[in-house]
Design a protein around this motif. Structure first.
Motif, PDB file in Angstrom:
ATOM      1  N   ALA A 129      42.578 -81.037  52.133  1.00  0.00           N
ATOM      2  CA  ALA A 129      42.282 -80.411  50.840  1.00  0.00           C
ATOM      3  C   ALA A 129      43.211 -80.888  49.733  1.00  0.00           C
ATOM      4  O   ALA A 129      42.915 -80.685  48.545  1.00  0.00           O
ATOM      5  CB  ALA A 129      42.363 -78.890  50.967  1.00  0.00           C
ATOM      6  N   GLN A 130      44.330 -81.538  50.084  1.00  0.00           N
ATOM      7  CA  GLN A 130      45.221 -82.066  49.049  1.00  0.00           C
ATOM      8  C   GLN A 130      44.525 -83.147  48.221  1.00  0.00           C
ATOM      9  O   GLN A 130      44.880 -83.363  47.060  1.00  0.00           O
ATOM     10  CB  GLN A 130      46.510 -82.631  49.682  1.00  0.00           C
ATOM     11  N   LEU A 131      43.527 -83.798  48.811  1.00  0.00           N
ATOM     12  CA  LEU A 131      42.796 -84.826  48.076  1.00  0.00           C
ATOM     13  C   LEU A 131      42.057 -84.219  46.894  1.00  0.00           C
ATOM     14  O   LEU A 131      41.915 -84.862  45.846  1.00  0.00           O
ATOM     15  CB  LEU A 131      41.825 -85.554  49.004  1.00  0.00           C
ATOM     16  N   ALA A 135      42.536 -85.284  43.062  1.00  0.00           N
ATOM     17  CA  ALA A 135      41.382 -85.655  42.237  1.00  0.00           C
ATOM     18  C   ALA A 135      41.386 -84.880  40.925  1.00  0.00           C
ATOM     19  O   ALA A 135      41.095 -85.445  39.857  1.00  0.00           O
ATOM     20  CB  ALA A 135      40.087 -85.393  43.004  1.00  0.00           C
ATOM     21  N   ARG A 136      41.728 -83.591  40.983  1.00  0.00           N
ATOM     22  CA  ARG A 136      41.780 -82.791  39.754  1.00  0.00           C
ATOM     23  C   ARG A 136      42.850 -83.307  38.812  1.00  0.00           C
ATOM     24  O   ARG A 136      42.630 -83.425  37.598  1.00  0.00           O
ATOM     25  CB  ARG A 136      42.042 -81.320  40.108  1.00  0.00           C
ATOM     26  N   GLU A 137      44.019 -83.665  39.346  1.00  0.00           N
ATOM     27  CA  GLU A 137      45.085 -84.189  38.498  1.00  0.00           C
ATOM     28  C   GLU A 137      44.716 -85.551  37.921  1.00  0.00           C
ATOM     29  O   GLU A 137      45.111 -85.884  36.795  1.00  0.00           O
ATOM     30  CB  GLU A 137      46.390 -84.279  39.291  1.00  0.00           C
ATOM     31  N   THR A 138      43.968 -86.340  38.673  1.00  0.00           N
ATOM     32  CA  THR A 138      43.493 -87.622  38.157  1.00  0.00           C
ATOM     33  C   THR A 138      42.604 -87.421  36.946  1.00  0.00           C
ATOM     34  O   THR A 138      42.734 -88.118  35.928  1.00  0.00           O
ATOM     35  CB  THR A 138      42.734 -88.398  39.249  1.00  0.00           C
ATOM     36  N   ALA A 166      42.941 -95.983  44.715  1.00  0.00           N
ATOM     37  CA  ALA A 166      41.701 -96.427  44.078  1.00  0.00           C
ATOM     38  C   ALA A 166      41.397 -95.660  42.802  1.00  0.00           C
ATOM     39  O   ALA A 166      40.605 -96.121  41.985  1.00  0.00           O
ATOM     40  CB  ALA A 166      40.536 -96.291  45.066  1.00  0.00           C
ATOM     41  N   GLY A 167      42.027 -94.514  42.598  1.00  0.00           N
ATOM     42  CA  GLY A 167      41.783 -93.738  41.391  1.00  0.00           C
ATOM     43  C   GLY A 167      42.619 -94.154  40.198  1.00  0.00           C
ATOM     44  O   GLY A 167      42.451 -93.603  39.111  1.00  0.00           O
TER      45      GLY A 167
END
Length: 447
Positions: A129-131, A135-138, A166-167
């Motif tokens: 779930a850390q991903l 993703a939100r911080e990205t 990749a982000g």
């Protein structure tokens, strides 16, 4: 095999690229440290973490703080692969998201030095779930217009590659680094190992450059300068290079001049316009187009994003790459220069399967939606919608050795059921000469 620098510790990797590192630590979790063996009660997990701390001297698998890279103030995030394979657990997620937030609050670039095997199995779905947190911080970092440059060390796999790596806006890699969503132990037995290397990912358009360790600091410095110092826009078009002094006499003369082998191509224009070019490679969908040069150029010390056709039929990957860099420019406030030179979009069966129409639409939308100024110069052939997709409405110029047309004369004659020798007469009717385009009001002028 990856070069030794790719397996550096987190702090050695930071020292390789940055100066004056000041470490930060996230606030303690409100729920406390949690059970010794983690949220799953995984037997021996607490002992494994203790051994990792003793071996590496780190409290977790990621380190972050503020530093300078070639004189540019940044937030640096580095993974410690020696700590449980640089894996992402809940407390790692705290550090990663804190690094993103710090870069956003300080409005300074984020530099990520990625070396991770993926999510931490001993924490199960809590780790995975850390991903979502990353993703939100990205998304927030992009919305704030803060650039993110990732350096992929060895290995960069799993969720860490698929989010932090990749982000990022710009992806650099150390030679020989293993890069891929699948780690070495979970790939299919018959998988081509070259596909999981830095060099293989560059060929597939998934990263932007492979940079030796000794050049990494200087390369990062150039990128950070280019991304954080936008040139005052809109930028002027380049001057015309070579060719005749005046515009062509007939439409067919314009076509022949635009197709002349000795005519200067986009690369010559870019070399004159920029002191240095930093390439952005590939569409991030597995495709590259050598006939589309994209990147950020340094002009008098300021950054300008460019997308330039090189005289060939543009592939779907080329349009997607151009759209990617225009969107990046829009996020970071960088002006854009596009150079148009194509007989048209590739229209063979492979191009259709690769999404020719959708990719052209994507390029049209990126240019039309850009809030930053876009300047266009037609330096050769301007063939139909495949050329117009890169042209800025209201800010397009042409050179004397160019033409712009709804369609090239030969296919136009074929559509009108005229013999091939009627192509020259058709060119005249199309009014495609530079001076015709000025008179019609579709370009601003001849450079």
């Amino acid at each position: 095999m990856a070069e030794a620098a790719a397996r550096l510790t987190a702090r050695a990797a930071i020292a390789l690229v940055a100066e004056g590192f000041t470490e930060r630590t996230p606030p303690p979790p409100p729920s406390g440290p949690g059970p010794a063996d983690g949220p799953l009660g995984w037997d021996g997990y607490g002992e494994a973490r203790a051994r990792a701390r003793e071996r590496t001297g780190e409290a977790e698998s990621a380190v972050y703080g503020e530093a300078e890279v070639a004189g540019v103030r940044c937030v640096v995030l580095a993974f410690e692969f020696g700590f449980l394979g640089g894996s992402l657990g809940e407390r790692t997620g705290d550090r990663i998201t804190a690094a993103y937030r710090l870069a956003r609050e300080r409005r300074v670039p984020l530099v990520s030095l990625v070396a991770t095997g993926g999510s931490r199995m001993q924490e199960g779905m809590v780790a995975l779930a850390q991903l979502q947190r990353v993703a939100r911080e990205t998304v927030l970092l992009r919305a704030a217009g803060v650039p993110h440059v990732a350096v992929l060390r060895d290995p960069a796999t799993g969720g860490g590659w698929a989010t932090i790596g990749a982000g990022a806006d710009v992806l650099l890699a150390l030679p020989g680094a293993q890069i891929g969503f699948a780690g070495a132990r979970v790939r299919p037995a018959d998988a081509d190992p070259a596909a999981y290397t830095a060099e293989g990912q560059l060929a597939a358009g998934q990263i932007d450059a492979v940079v030796p360790a000794g050049e990494l600091r200087a390369t990062l410095g150039r990128w950070l300068t280019a991304l954080t110092r936008p040139a005052p826009g809109p930028v002027p078009p380049p001057p015309a290079l070579g060719g005749a002094a005046g515009p062509p006499a007939t439409g067919w003369d314009a076509v022949r001049r635009a197709r002349a082998p000795q005519r200067p191509r986009a690369e010559a224009y870019l070399d004159v316009y920029f002191q240095e070019r930093l390439p952005l490679v590939g569409d991030r969908c597995g495709g590259t187009d050598p006939g589309m040069l994209c990147g950020v150029g340094l002009r008098d010390g300021y950054g300008v994003v460019y997308a330039a056709q090189c005289g060939t039929a543009t592939l779907p990957a080329g349009y997607r790459t151009a759209a990617r860099v225009v969107r990046l420019a829009d996020r970071l406030g960088l002006p854009v220069l596009t150079l148009v030179d194509t007989p048209g979009a590739a229209n063979d069966a492979e191009a259709e399967r690769a999404g020719a129409g959708a990719s052209i639409a994507e390029a049209f939308a990126a240019v039309a939606g850009a809030r930053v100024p876009v300047t266009t110069l037609v330096v050769g052939e301007g063939g139909s919608g495949g050329a117009l997709a890169l042209a800025a409405p209201g800010r397009t110029w042409v050179t004397p050795d160019s033409y712009f047309s709804v369609i090239a004369p030969e296919p136009a004659a074929a559509i009108l059921k005229r013999p091939a020798e009627e192509a020259a007469r058709t060119a005249e009717q199309l009014r495609l000469r530079p001076q015709d385009l000025v008179e019609l009001g579709v370009v601003r002028g001849i450079v």
